[in-house]
Write an enzyme that holds these catalytic residues in place. Sequence first.
Site, short mmCIF file in Angstrom:
data_model
loop_
_atom_site.label_atom_id
_atom_site.label_comp_id
_atom_site.label_asym_id
_atom_site.label_seq_id
_atom_site.Cartn_x
_atom_site.Cartn_y
_atom_site.Cartn_z
CB SER A 71 29.42 16.91 -22.75
OG SER A 71 29.02 15.96 -21.78
CG HIS A 76 34.87 17.54 -7.76
ND1 HIS A 76 33.64 17.93 -7.30
CD2 HIS A 76 34.65 16.82 -8.88
CE1 HIS A 76 32.70 17.45 -8.11
NE2 HIS A 76 33.29 16.79 -9.08
CB CYS A 91 29.92 15.73 -28.23
SG CYS A 91 29.70 14.46 -27.00
#
Length: 124
Positions: A71, A76, A91
């Site tokens: 994934s 940020h 995952c």
Amino acid sequence: MSATVASYLPCGRHLIADLYGVAAEKLRDASSMEALLRAAAEAAGAHILFSHFHSFDAGQGITGVVLLAESHITIHTWPEHGYAALDIFICGQAQAELALQYIKQSLAATHCELNRIQRGQSKM
């Protein structure tokens, strides 16, 4: 080791973390942050596909993503507030918690607010 789409179920562990008290200089350098998140992905046992990081104006924050076969990890940053918003969705057999631990320790965050979400479990 090559990861294939067929080797993962559509479920996993999603960590949403707000890191506080991080030194501003650690939140401004896109290349260092990219290296950090790539190392965190490796520490978690994930397979890196691609990464991209962007620095905003001088002295401002960055945004970045490490795409994984499992994934992603995104960040940020707001150096003026000592704050980083982190998203780790993994995952398969890789361990999201190990990536988070690596990042928190490397950034020396004084406080972490964490939300854990199990994805794709209810209909599997």
